[in-house]
Design a protein around this motif. Structure first.
Motif, short mmCIF file in Angstrom:
data_model
loop_
_atom_site.label_atom_id
_atom_site.label_comp_id
_atom_site.label_asym_id
_atom_site.label_seq_id
_atom_site.Cartn_x
_atom_site.Cartn_y
_atom_site.Cartn_z
N TYR A 1 0.84 -1.19 0.00
CA TYR A 1 0.00 0.00 0.00
C TYR A 1 0.88 1.25 0.00
O TYR A 1 0.71 2.15 -0.80
N TYR B 1 1.32 4.30 -2.70
CA TYR B 1 1.02 5.68 -2.33
C TYR B 1 2.20 6.60 -2.64
O TYR B 1 2.05 7.64 -3.28
N ILE C 1 -4.45 0.67 -4.61
CA ILE C 1 -5.13 1.28 -3.46
C ILE C 1 -4.30 2.43 -2.90
O ILE C 1 -4.82 3.51 -2.61
N GLY C 2 -3.01 2.21 -2.79
CA GLY C 2 -2.13 3.28 -2.32
C GLY C 2 -2.15 4.45 -3.31
O GLY C 2 -2.19 5.62 -2.92
N ARG D 1 -5.27 6.68 -3.09
CA ARG D 1 -5.18 7.62 -1.97
C ARG D 1 -4.30 8.81 -2.35
O ARG D 1 -4.63 9.97 -2.06
N ARG E 1 -6.14 11.21 -4.63
CA ARG E 1 -7.12 12.00 -3.90
C ARG E 1 -6.46 13.09 -3.08
O ARG E 1 -6.95 14.20 -2.97
N ASP F 1 -13.82 -4.76 -3.34
CA ASP F 1 -15.26 -4.50 -3.45
C ASP F 1 -15.80 -3.63 -2.33
O ASP F 1 -16.97 -3.26 -2.34
N PHE F 2 -14.97 -3.35 -1.35
CA PHE F 2 -15.47 -2.56 -0.22
C PHE F 2 -14.84 -1.18 -0.18
O PHE F 2 -14.96 -0.46 0.79
N LEU F 3 -14.17 -0.84 -1.26
CA LEU F 3 -13.55 0.47 -1.33
C LEU F 3 -14.43 1.44 -2.07
O LEU F 3 -15.40 1.06 -2.72
N LEU F 4 -14.05 2.68 -2.00
CA LEU F 4 -14.73 3.74 -2.74
C LEU F 4 -13.72 4.41 -3.63
O LEU F 4 -12.84 5.07 -3.12
N ILE G 1 -14.66 -0.99 7.59
CA ILE G 1 -14.45 -0.78 6.16
C ILE G 1 -15.66 -1.27 5.36
O ILE G 1 -16.15 -0.60 4.45
N ARG H 1 -18.57 1.16 3.19
CA ARG H 1 -19.06 0.88 1.84
C ARG H 1 -20.59 0.81 1.83
O ARG H 1 -21.25 1.34 0.95
N ILE I 1 -4.00 -0.74 6.28
CA ILE I 1 -4.71 -0.21 5.13
C ILE I 1 -5.52 1.03 5.46
O ILE I 1 -5.82 1.84 4.58
N ASP J 1 -4.94 3.86 6.53
CA ASP J 1 -4.42 5.15 6.10
C ASP J 1 -4.52 5.37 4.60
O ASP J 1 -4.19 6.44 4.10
N PHE J 2 -4.90 4.34 3.87
CA PHE J 2 -4.95 4.49 2.42
C PHE J 2 -6.37 4.49 1.90
O PHE J 2 -6.62 4.36 0.71
N LEU J 3 -7.30 4.59 2.82
CA LEU J 3 -8.70 4.61 2.43
C LEU J 3 -9.21 6.04 2.33
O LEU J 3 -8.56 6.98 2.77
N LEU J 4 -10.37 6.15 1.77
CA LEU J 4 -11.06 7.44 1.69
C LEU J 4 -12.40 7.31 2.38
O LEU J 4 -13.25 6.59 1.88
N LYS K 1 -9.60 8.28 5.43
CA LYS K 1 -8.72 7.50 6.30
C LYS K 1 -9.55 7.08 7.50
O LYS K 1 -10.34 7.87 8.02
N GLU L 1 -9.90 10.56 9.48
CA GLU L 1 -10.88 11.35 8.74
C GLU L 1 -12.31 10.82 8.76
O GLU L 1 -13.18 11.41 8.15
#
Lengths: 334, 334
Positions: free
Chosen positions: A223, A227, A252-253, A256, A259, A281-284, B252, B256, B279, B281-284, B286, B328
DNA sequence: TTGTACGCGTTATCAA
DNA sequence: TTGATAACGCGTACAA
């Protein structure tokens, strides 16, 4: 409780008991029943150490995993664990750095543990060429093609990385993207990365385009590396409407990073990954990716290894199909 | 190459060679040097099977992991692997379902493999009470408190789950949230979930509030379960401006689900998780969470187990500090 | 300080 | 079909 006790209690001799326990042919049904009755009653368990000592090899299967950050391997390891937990073979799992030699490590472990077989999760031709001859145990390279290596005890199970990568690129191309950045591994050290890179070039070629080397960013499989590499790429400022990341963790990194740079995925920049991680599948947005069939990968690898160990079957090389998973991170470019 | 060969080549006897190899005291420096010289030269490796047979126990350390979907455990396992790869103890890792008895499984494995020690990643008091007495090997429960269980061979390393959960709730409360949903494990089966639940109640109590049972949603520890449970919760339609998920994987999945319902995180609904997965920290956005120090968890566990195995030290129980990680996914509610 | 000899639990060879 | 017996490689009393 040893087979000696078993012999005494059942009224048969050591030899007979051992034959019963190992399913040998020359033993009367009567003796078999008598011995098994005591086994059930007393809850006898064979001493693996003694057995292994006698047979001068261990009873475990070794898995060498290349790279701690690669979630795809975590998925496969899990599946492998599920499969092998149904057998009598304990798994020894060993993680090494992405850039170290998996074969060197395996050779050392083989000398020490004398495993029945070894499974390589990730691996590069160079390392195999260099010292795979040191290892005698049946092995399978998962996630890599060992066909041309031509070792009699090395099988392989993989998807077609060249076509998979080409497919990802074509998808981007068909979506109208021309300014594409590619984030992948070190092509000298990682065959997978090199082959996927070739797939990219090929796909571009089919559309009459050529790949600009400066658009390839070398990146570890994690990740954080995704990033950081994407952040750097954005800073470099090449025009870019789409990114092909050679691993979902990298993608995924990268998302981020995009964004944080104030751009949006997929409206500003489309991103496609590779692997088909469960989390995608659980990300945005949900991650579009080239999905590797981890289950098929694991099952085929296990089956081949078991066949080799138990029936001495020769090496096989199987290609399992990838699939383009169109979700939400790639958009038509106008 | 056996110690017999070593004896011949070094000019010393079997006994002396064995003593040198095992670091026994009564051996001359001269003999030690002579033997070790041959060891280096010939690359001798001791036969583990024979050694284990003689000592009537294995040389491995068993890790029983409860739940395949829980990424926190994956993190800890990785760290453990890194630590133990520096020792001479092979790791046998066994994954079981979240709802099965880890102790029962461990007992079976102990009979079969006779490991030097066992590490439990997750576990519930009930199971330990029921049959931990069957296992003799030094053990440590990671991620759970075994103090009151009072087994002489069971240590534990954990964060303070009650306070951690209370901290998460208080953070939500202080951010102005009153309509809070809690997603956690089965409180009958999972001590961790029960204790965290108590922490929630406590935090609410400190603010003069009480917890409405209907706001607790039971959920397995996985992305998918988090997603499905949150979807259901949203459908139930209880007023809700914030969610406390007892695991980041659940959080997570929940995020979603919230987004698919057309709501935003954190502007419509704030979400706080628990674990501090990499992971996050790499989501939207965070993920805000209660971070568990996986490194400290792993290091302490390993150290305690090694102490018990190598020096016979008694069981210890250590609490490592959690930390509130404000990123976040939680917003002030106006 | 060193060497000898026995036994750990099993498989396998050979004779019966 | 069965039973006796010799290894497998090592640790460790015990003797020297």
């Amino acid at each position: 409780m040893t087979i000696k006790d078993l012999a005494r209690e059942s009224g048969y001799s050591l030899g007979t008991v051992s034959r019963v326990l190992n399913g040998h042919p020359n033993v009367s049904e009567k003796a078999r029943k008598a011995v098994m009755a005591v086994v059930e009653a007393q809850g006898f368990e064979l001493n693996t150490n003694a057995k292994n000592l006698k047979q001068s090899h261990g009873d475990s299967i070794l898995i060498v995993v290349k790279g701690r950050g690669n979630e795809l391997f975590a998925d496969i390891v899990e599946r492998l664990q599920a499969i092998f937990s149904a057998t009598r073979y304990p798994l020894i799992i060993d993680y090494i750095d992405e850039l170290d030699s998996e074969v060197h490590r395996a050779a050392a472990l083989c000398r020490e543990k004398k495993p029945l077989g070894v499974l390589f999760l990730g691996g590069s031709r160079m390392n195999f060429l260099e010292e795979f001859s040191k290892i005698q145990a049946p092995s399978v390279l998962v996630t890599g093609d060992a066909r041309e290596l031509n070792f009699p005890n090395l099988s392989s199970v993989t998807t077609d990385d060249r076509e998979g990568a080409a497919c990802a690129m074509e998808y981007l191309l068909q979506s109208g993207h021309r300014d594409i950045l590619v984030l992948g591994g070190n092509r000298t050290l990682s065959d997978t990365s090199r082959v996927r890179y070739e797939g990219c070039v090929e796909a571009l070629g089919r559309s009459g385009l050529t790949f600009d080397e400066s658009r390839y960013y070398t990146c570890r499989y994690s990740y954080r590396a995704g990033y950081e590499t994407m952040t750097k790429a954005l800073y470099d400022g090449l025009p870019c409407t789409a990114v092909f990341a050679m691993a979902d963790v990298i993608a995924i990194g990268a998302i981020r990073a995009i964004r944080e740079a104030g751009r949006h995925v997929p409206s500003d920049i489309s991103v496609i990954g590779y692997d088909g991680l469960g989390i995608g599948d659980f990300l945005l947005p949900k991650l579009s990716t080239i999905a590797q069939p981890t289950e098929a990968l694991a099952e085929n690898s296990a089956a081949i290894l078991l066949d080799a160990i138990e029936s001495g079957k020769p090496a096989r090389h199987v290609i399992v199909p990838y699939s383009l998973s169109c979700k939400e991170s790639v958009q038509q470019h106008i």
